[in-house]
Design a protein around this motif. Structure first.
Motif, short mmCIF file in Angstrom:
data_model
loop_
_atom_site.label_atom_id
_atom_site.label_comp_id
_atom_site.label_asym_id
_atom_site.label_seq_id
_atom_site.Cartn_x
_atom_site.Cartn_y
_atom_site.Cartn_z
N GLN A 313 0.82 -1.21 0.00
CA GLN A 313 0.00 0.00 0.00
C GLN A 313 0.86 1.26 0.00
O GLN A 313 0.48 2.28 -0.58
N GLN A 314 2.02 1.19 0.65
CA GLN A 314 2.92 2.35 0.71
C GLN A 314 3.76 2.49 -0.56
O GLN A 314 4.46 3.50 -0.73
N GLY A 315 3.74 1.48 -1.43
CA GLY A 315 4.59 1.51 -2.61
C GLY A 315 6.02 1.11 -2.32
O GLY A 315 6.90 1.24 -3.19
N TRP A 316 6.26 0.63 -1.11
CA TRP A 316 7.63 0.27 -0.74
C TRP A 316 8.13 -0.96 -1.49
O TRP A 316 9.35 -1.13 -1.64
N ASP A 317 7.22 -1.81 -1.96
CA ASP A 317 7.66 -2.97 -2.72
C ASP A 317 8.41 -2.55 -3.98
O ASP A 317 9.45 -3.13 -4.32
N HIS A 318 7.92 -1.51 -4.65
CA HIS A 318 8.60 -1.01 -5.86
C HIS A 318 9.96 -0.43 -5.49
O HIS A 318 10.95 -0.63 -6.22
N ASP A 319 10.02 0.30 -4.38
CA ASP A 319 11.30 0.88 -3.95
C ASP A 319 12.31 -0.21 -3.64
O ASP A 319 13.50 -0.10 -4.00
N ILE A 320 11.86 -1.26 -2.95
CA ILE A 320 12.77 -2.35 -2.57
C ILE A 320 13.25 -3.09 -3.81
O ILE A 320 14.45 -3.42 -3.94
N MET A 321 12.34 -3.35 -4.75
CA MET A 321 12.74 -4.06 -5.98
C MET A 321 13.73 -3.24 -6.79
O MET A 321 14.71 -3.78 -7.32
N ALA A 322 13.48 -1.94 -6.88
CA ALA A 322 14.41 -1.07 -7.62
C ALA A 322 15.77 -1.04 -6.95
O ALA A 322 16.82 -1.05 -7.61
N HIS A 323 15.76 -0.98 -5.63
CA HIS A 323 17.01 -0.98 -4.85
C HIS A 323 17.79 -2.27 -5.12
O HIS A 323 19.02 -2.23 -5.34
N ALA A 324 17.11 -3.41 -5.11
CA ALA A 324 17.78 -4.69 -5.34
C ALA A 324 18.31 -4.78 -6.77
O ALA A 324 19.43 -5.28 -6.99
N ARG A 325 17.53 -4.31 -7.75
CA ARG A 325 17.99 -4.36 -9.15
C ARG A 325 19.24 -3.51 -9.35
O ARG A 325 20.08 -3.82 -10.20
N ALA A 326 19.36 -2.44 -8.56
CA ALA A 326 20.52 -1.55 -8.68
C ALA A 326 21.73 -2.06 -7.91
O ALA A 326 22.76 -1.38 -7.85
N GLY A 327 21.61 -3.24 -7.32
CA GLY A 327 22.75 -3.82 -6.59
C GLY A 327 22.78 -3.46 -5.12
O GLY A 327 23.81 -3.66 -4.46
N GLY A 328 21.66 -2.97 -4.59
CA GLY A 328 21.61 -2.64 -3.17
C GLY A 328 21.37 -3.88 -2.32
O GLY A 328 20.89 -4.91 -2.79
N ARG A 329 21.72 -3.77 -1.07
CA ARG A 329 21.55 -4.88 -0.13
C ARG A 329 20.19 -4.79 0.56
O ARG A 329 19.72 -3.70 0.88
N VAL A 330 19.61 -5.97 0.83
CA VAL A 330 18.36 -6.07 1.57
C VAL A 330 18.50 -7.18 2.60
O VAL A 330 18.97 -8.28 2.28
N LEU A 331 18.10 -6.88 3.81
CA LEU A 331 18.09 -7.89 4.88
C LEU A 331 16.68 -7.98 5.45
O LEU A 331 16.06 -6.97 5.77
N GLY A 332 16.17 -9.20 5.58
CA GLY A 332 14.89 -9.44 6.22
C GLY A 332 15.08 -10.25 7.48
O GLY A 332 15.79 -11.26 7.47
N ILE A 333 14.48 -9.80 8.57
CA ILE A 333 14.57 -10.52 9.84
C ILE A 333 13.19 -11.02 10.22
O ILE A 333 12.23 -10.25 10.27
N CYS A 334 13.08 -12.31 10.45
CA CYS A 334 11.84 -12.96 10.87
C CYS A 334 10.73 -12.70 9.85
O CYS A 334 10.81 -13.18 8.73
N GLY A 335 9.69 -11.95 10.20
CA GLY A 335 8.63 -11.68 9.24
C GLY A 335 9.14 -10.98 7.99
O GLY A 335 8.64 -11.20 6.88
N GLY A 336 10.15 -10.13 8.15
CA GLY A 336 10.76 -9.48 6.99
C GLY A 336 11.43 -10.48 6.07
O GLY A 336 11.39 -10.34 4.83
N TYR A 337 12.03 -11.51 6.64
CA TYR A 337 12.62 -12.61 5.86
C TYR A 337 11.53 -13.33 5.08
O TYR A 337 11.68 -13.61 3.87
N GLN A 338 10.41 -13.60 5.72
CA GLN A 338 9.31 -14.29 5.04
C GLN A 338 8.80 -13.48 3.85
O GLN A 338 8.48 -14.03 2.80
N MET A 339 8.74 -12.15 4.00
CA MET A 339 8.26 -11.29 2.91
C MET A 339 9.18 -11.32 1.70
O MET A 339 8.74 -11.10 0.56
#
Length: 494
Positions: A313-339
């Motif tokens: 709903q916040q549009g953060w999924d697009h931001d995260i995907m763009a960040h990952a495509r550009a070679g950025g790092r993403v870490l998910g902890i617990c529920g964040g890992y599941q997402m």
């Protein structure tokens, strides 16, 4: 012999009850007493795993540390973990017993008083002193019937109460005097005095204010406590602290974290915020994730499917995907890992509302929720650096898939978490890993940052507890406070 007991209640939420409970616990311990914390009912998604099993509120784990004790479920017998605005998971004596809406809980919470008293009586039989923390405010008289958190408990256990007012919020005179005005006389009679907390400046300037409260309530003031900077070095205790998030600027490595609606155990961020080489910031709802972020962290959540929908709903999924495509790092902890996986399946609503959804697809894994909740302290090592780690797991569901063959950690229970093929996307169920100095330093360096090799996070928390106790001891008339209790306890050294 039954222990002495004192209860701290507040004129509202976030007046400093948890921190002052920890301070009094540490002061008592320094006086050579066996002291234990107690909170009859807590509502928080920040929880800690107990070595003997079960979970309690994170604040009670910090208070236990102040006492020199391991966390135990008796310190917080009833824990509510919100899943939606109207529904929460009920945890009793450390074990999840189901979820219920607010109306049902309020109608039946009185049934839990006997369970609360079981824990309290075990503590009073085992220790010299028990410091009790209330919840919210006793002035919420609309909630007084069947209350187990404030005056309902104080009356049942026959425990004296010290009322805390927060001057930093403004209106502290009205909040203290107003509390006396709305309380039932028998409830008000449990209060032996009050404390003013979070004062900035010269306390002498508030002497007339103290006299005004004393004259209108008949309660003595036990002290005016200054704003204590040591609290910035203690683990985040409640979601209310996120109402005014501060960015820890100055470091060259920029780490950001979206503020999910049911975010849990976000105190995982605290060690990172102490690092001078890290610029850490929360991303509020309605704001985009900054494009110049080096790392995005998705913290835990009490409702993975609910917060995945919120993230979209916040549009953060697009931001995260763009960040990952550009070679950025993403870490998910617990529920964040599941997402971060391909799919989340929860047919029976074990982690909120029933359903399933497509994940972000950044890790080739899938999570299926099932009955039973894993709650346990764990230890092991990082699969990349070999650095030892310790922490805890609190989660529902099992995650499987190809990327699990490249885990983040090797724990006594086996491999934990997953890494993408390029190593830039990581997920784990391990909470508290960043509190382990060697692992945190290695992780920051791999992310392109520079770790502060002088930061001993565990030692910094201990130092903060000591400083907190020093500040409170200097500001409070402890002799009068404890002598006013119905069952006088220890006395500070002259």
């Amino acid at each position: 012999m039954t222990a002495k007991a004192l209860m701290l209640q507040g004129t509202g939420s976030d007046v400093g009850k948890s921190i002052l409970t920890a301070a009094f616990c540490r002061i008592a311990r320094r006086q050579g007493l066996s002291v234990a914390p107690f909170k009859p009912q807590n509502m928080s998604n920040n929880a800690a795993a107990c070595p003997s099993g079960g979970e309690i509120g994170r604040a009670q784990a910090l208070q236990a540390m102040a006492c020199g004790l391991e966390p135990h479920t008796d310190f917080n017998p009833v824990l509510l973990k919100p899943e939606t605005d109207r529904r929460a998971q009920l945890v009793v004596h450390g074990k999840a017993v189901g979820a219920m809406d607010a109306a049902h809980y309020m109608a039946h919470r009185g049934d839990l008083m006997d369970r609360v008293m079981e824990s309290f009586e075990r503590l009073t039989a085992a220790h010299d002193l028990v410091i009790i923390e209330g919840a919210g405010s006793p002035s919420e008289i609309n909630l007084r019937a069947r209350d187990i958190a404030n005056m309902g408990f104080a009356r049942r256990a026959d425990v004296p109460v010290c009322l805390i007012g927060d001057i930093d919020k403004g209106g502290v005179i009205a909040s203290l005097v107003g509390t006396k005005a709305v309380l039932d006389p028998a409830d008000a009679a449990m209060i032996t005095g009050f404390l003013i907390n979070k004062f900035r400046g010269d306390p002498a300037l508030f002497e007339d204010g103290v006299k005004a409260v004393e004259a209108r309530t008949g309660w003595p003031c036990f002290g005016v406590i200054p704003w204590m900077t040591a609290t910035a070095h203690l683990p985040a205790e409640d979601a209310v602290t996120l109402d005014r998030p501060q960015r820890s600027a100055g470091g060259r490595l920029r780490i950001v974290a979206p503020m999910l609606s049911r975010m849990a155990n976000f105190d995982d961020a605290d060690p990172l915020r102490q690092e001078t080489g890290v610029d850490f910031g929360w991303v509020r709802p309605g704001q985009p994730i900054p494009r110049d972020a080096d790392v995005i962290i998705l913290f835990g959540t009490k409702s993975t499917l609910g917060d995945l929908a919120f993230l979209r709903q916040q549009g953060w999924d697009h931001d995260i995907m763009a960040h990952a495509r550009a070679g950025g790092r993403v870490l998910g902890i617990c529920g964040g890992y599941q997402m971060l996986g391909n799919r989340i399946i929860d047919p029976d609503g074990m982690d909120g509302e029933p359903g399933e959804a497509t994940g972000l697809g950044l890790l080739d894994v899938e999570t299926r929720m099932s009955a039973g909740k894993l709650v346990a302290p764990v230890s092991g090592h990082c699969c990349l650096s070999g650095a030892d780690v310790s922490g805890y797991e609190i989660h529902t569901g099992r995650t499987t898939g190809r990327d699990c063959s490249n885990p983040m950690f090797q724990l006594s229970s086996g491999g934990d978490g997953a890494r993408s093929a390029n190593g830039l996307i990581e997920g784990t169920y391990l909470h508290g890993a960043f509190s382990t100095d060697l692992f945190r330093r290695g992780w920051l360096e791999r992310a392109g940052g520079e770790a502060n090799t002088d930061l001993n996070y565990g030692g910094a928390v201990e130092d903060a507890l000591e400083k907190l106790a020093d500040d409170v001891e200097a500001a409070v008339d402890l002799t009068s406070l404890l002598a006013s209790a119905r069952h006088p306890g220890w006395q500070p050294d002259a």
